[in-house]
Design an enzyme around this catalytic site. Sequence first.
Site, PDB file in Angstrom:
ATOM      1  N   GLU A   1      41.055  43.121  47.178  1.00  0.00           N
ATOM      2  CA  GLU A   1      40.656  41.932  47.498  1.00  0.00           C
ATOM      3  C   GLU A   1      40.232  41.830  49.021  1.00  0.00           C
ATOM      4  OE1 GLU A   1      43.348  38.753  46.677  1.00  0.00           O
ATOM      5  OE2 GLU A   1      41.856  37.229  46.756  1.00  0.00           O
TER       6      GLU A   1
ATOM      7  N   GLU B   1      48.522  40.792  44.898  1.00  0.00           N
ATOM      8  CA  GLU B   1      49.021  40.592  43.429  1.00  0.00           C
ATOM      9  C   GLU B   1      48.269  41.268  42.413  1.00  0.00           C
ATOM     10  OE1 GLU B   1      46.985  38.494  45.263  1.00  0.00           O
ATOM     11  OE2 GLU B   1      45.408  37.494  43.902  1.00  0.00           O
TER      12      GLU B   1
ATOM     13  N   GLU C   1      52.973  36.151  45.043  1.00  0.00           N
ATOM     14  CA  GLU C   1      52.292  37.440  44.231  1.00  0.00           C
ATOM     15  C   GLU C   1      52.823  37.306  42.651  1.00  0.00           C
ATOM     16  OE1 GLU C   1      50.335  38.183  46.151  1.00  0.00           O
ATOM     17  OE2 GLU C   1      51.058  37.440  47.741  1.00  0.00           O
TER      18      GLU C   1
ATOM     19  N   HIS D   1      50.926  34.630  40.693  1.00  0.00           N
ATOM     20  CA  HIS D   1      49.420  35.004  40.523  1.00  0.00           C
ATOM     21  C   HIS D   1      49.112  35.638  39.326  1.00  0.00           C
ATOM     22  CE1 HIS D   1      47.241  33.962  44.281  1.00  0.00           C
ATOM     23  NE2 HIS D   1      47.868  34.706  45.187  1.00  0.00           N
TER      24      HIS D   1
HETATM   25  N1  B3K Z   1      45.424  37.515  47.527  1.00  0.00           N
HETATM   26  C1  B3K Z   1      45.849  38.148  48.559  1.00  0.00           C
HETATM   27  C2  B3K Z   1      45.136  37.930  49.929  1.00  0.00           C
HETATM   28  C3  B3K Z   1      43.975  38.839  50.145  1.00  0.00           C
HETATM   29  C4  B3K Z   1      43.326  38.827  51.205  1.00  0.00           C
HETATM   30  C5  B3K Z   1      42.119  39.606  51.280  1.00  0.00           C
HETATM   31  N2  B3K Z   1      41.656  39.734  52.741  1.00  0.00           N
HETATM   32  C6  B3K Z   1      47.253  37.812  48.749  1.00  0.00           C
HETATM   33  C7  B3K Z   1      47.837  36.460  48.269  1.00  0.00           C
HETATM   34  O1  B3K Z   1      47.098  35.367  48.678  1.00  0.00           O
HETATM   35  O2  B3K Z   1      48.526  36.279  47.337  1.00  0.00           O
HETATM   36 ZN    ZN Z   2      47.815  34.372  46.906  1.00  0.00          ZN
END
Ligand code: B3K
Ligand code: ZN
Length: 875
Positions: A125, A268, A302, A305
């Site tokens: 991500e 996640e 996490e 998510h």
């Molecule tokens: N979804 C990830 C963050 C990703 C960041 C990419 N630069 C962590 C979170 O918010 O759970």
């Molecule tokens: Zn997140």
Amino acid sequence: MSGSKAAVIRRGDYQAPSYQISEIVLDLRLDPENTEVYARLHFQRTAPAPVTELHLDGESLELLNLQRDGQVLAESEYRQTDAGLLLLNPPEAFILESRARIHPTANTSLSGLYHAGGQFLTQCEAEGFRRITYYLDRPDCLARFTVTLHAPQNSCPVLLANGNCMATGDEEGGWHWARWEDPYPKPAYLFAMVAGDLAVVRDQYRTASGRDVTLEIYVDERDTGACAQAMDSLKRAMRWDEEVYGREYDLDRYMIVATDSFNMGAMENKGLNIFNAKYVLASPETATDSDYQGIESVIAHEYFHNWTGNRVTLRDWFQLSLKEGLTVFRDQEFSADQNSRGVQRIGDVRRLRAAQFPEDAGPLAHPVRPDAYSEINNFYTATVYEKGAELVRMIHTLLGKAQFRQGMDLYFERHDGHAVTIEDFVAAMEDANQRDFSAFRRWYSQAGTPVLRAVGSYDPARHSYTLTLHQETPATPGQPVKEPVPIPVRIALLNTQGQRVPLDSVVGTSETVLLLEQSEQSWVFANLPDPVIPSILRGFSAPVRLQDPLDDEARSFLARHDDDPFNRWESTQDLAVKALLAAVADSATTPLPGALRNVIAATLADRQADPAFRAELLALPSEDYIGEQMPVVAVEAIHRARDGLMRAIGAQFANEWMGLYHDLAAVYQRDGLSIGRRRLRNLALSYLIASESGSHEEMTLHARQQYAQADNMTDRLAAFQLLAQHPHHDAEDILLDFYRKWHEYPLVIDKWFAVQAAAPRPQTLRQAEHLLVHPAFDWRVPNRVRAILGAFAANPTVFHAADGSGYTFYAEQIRRLDDLNPQTAARLATPLSRWQRYDAPRQQAMGAALKMLASKPGLSRDLAEVIQRSHPGKD
Ligand code: B3K
Ligand code: ZN
């Protein structure tokens, strides 16, 4: 700005993909220098008509071989571009096989597949998957993944990927392999794999419907004893999501891997979360209470998510807050249920105000659902996360708990397995409850923090109280004119005994939510025989800046009697801010005015109250927060005023602080009450030292003793920090001692670096320079870099030194970091965007620092975008 401007991606330009990939088979031969990636992709056209070009994302890939339906592609059938591959006139359905080479050790950006600390890890991500193979790297492309990993058995005995492990085997030359299948179609950003020499801590969880799930935390062998908090938090989070949202985990295994080399907190990935070790490892000797709390909330975040982000995912990156805002709201509520709701809310708001309000008031302001970006990684912001969570919270407030749950149920029912938008979320909330949130949608599209003005008056003749609320949102870049937004304002009216009076608008209630929908509206409360004091915006029911009409007397009253913990805290803070601003304006002002003194005395005397809450009440607002209340931040005067107030409160209540310090001493325990007691005791110590009553040696004696004798890191670090800030003859020895004790624990050494970079002393700049060449410093480890640079930028008098030396030093380090890790460099550069908040010489110096960065050869897209949006110059 020099250098080329990166392409801008606009939300309005969204187009559904012309093809979908139903299945991807990946095969990776893992070698730190040269890893070979084979990918087989099953394409199916979804566009109604044939397309002449199909773009596949690919970055830093060496293409070795490309075949379509078993045939090597002719040169006329594809083109390689800067951004990947173009397939020319592709058929309606086909299988594409590619072989590419990548270089995990050289990948210091920590995006894609990288090799660090002896392990192979991934971070996909937002757009890291394209650095692993050619793909439709966009969140609305959902595919089933089958992944085979090959690696030497010796260096990588553990091979992990998403889903279920289907088969393993040995190979020639001491290699082995493992095949993983994830039954849930997912976007590429949720792909993950890990290979390395890791130990595992296992546990079991039985879901509400009786399925058994294996929980695994992978860490270095020597850290297996430090996973209890993470494991326990995970189990509590799983239970909570069942109880509060009716959501169960959906695979047989939930894996967490901890690493020291990670750009943010955690990720996640489906069934295989990868975590910054900071949010996994804790023991009483190495981790503070707030580290423990951080683990609880990030583990939960996490995990949550899995439903809000993974099962229901994003259509495009403009929708980021759909998963992040909602998941932050969920983790905040989880923590509120686990701990003290009032204290949790105070912490949430403090974070919002520290990071999001300044962002919303500066050149980087953007709506919760942004309209344009050039590098999406720059939009993992406090606005998308924290303000996004506040918007979900307001929907929760407007609907009530049961109705909110109905909305969530409908959201999951409609969109499970799909890639959707913020609009879909709001629509589910409306449709489940027959509500109209048309106006509420503005909160998602309009940047800037509304200012809410309240004016109230009691009419003794009519026995009524009239409250008028007015809102206005200041202009932000690209949005000169703002419309009113619906603001839920939770209120109560208190009588002079501090009791809530009945509000006859709804029979039987003494607290209500007023919905301010226009620029200005008034409410009249009748049947009030006596004057009342309003408690407005209880629980901080909307992310606004409240300006209320209260005088010192009313504020002191609320600071003592309001039964809303947030507003009680807020009133105390307001009194402190007022005193501090007066001292900033005139250093001859008495630092501790009577109203504040009385409130502090009452809080100190209130032994029944929760110690964590008392600590919140008694802690002074930060220098940054005080600066936020001024038209131009008076850096040194704020520092002096805050020091002066600390000293005055310390001296005035020296006996009380000493009493607390002794009474609260206890053997280490980890329950909420003990945590609060430690917090309050360490606050008492900081006031005692600040008081400067008695000799310096005497006052630091307690800190030195505490440092030496503490049976936990919370107390040890608190003392260490105070000693680093108040230098004394054995300061050097203590620094050395700390380092010697903990040099094998990277997370503790991060604290050692950070405490030194945070010391508010002129020598800190020199010290920071030394630390950057310390043998334990490593530019490739973001935690280490943040320990020094993050702490430095949060150190007001040093970073904002009048001669500009702080900015110059800082920008030089960002420049250097940009070559290795653009994402972290761009994030660390954001404090320089706040230049408008300072006086002219500082503005100039910050501008020069930004210019210097802008002229860097090979400037990354990440950093370029931050500078370009921050820069005082036009281009
Ligand atoms: N979804 C990830 C963050 C990703 C960041 C990419 N630069 C962590 C979170 O918010 O759970
Ligand atoms: Zn997140």
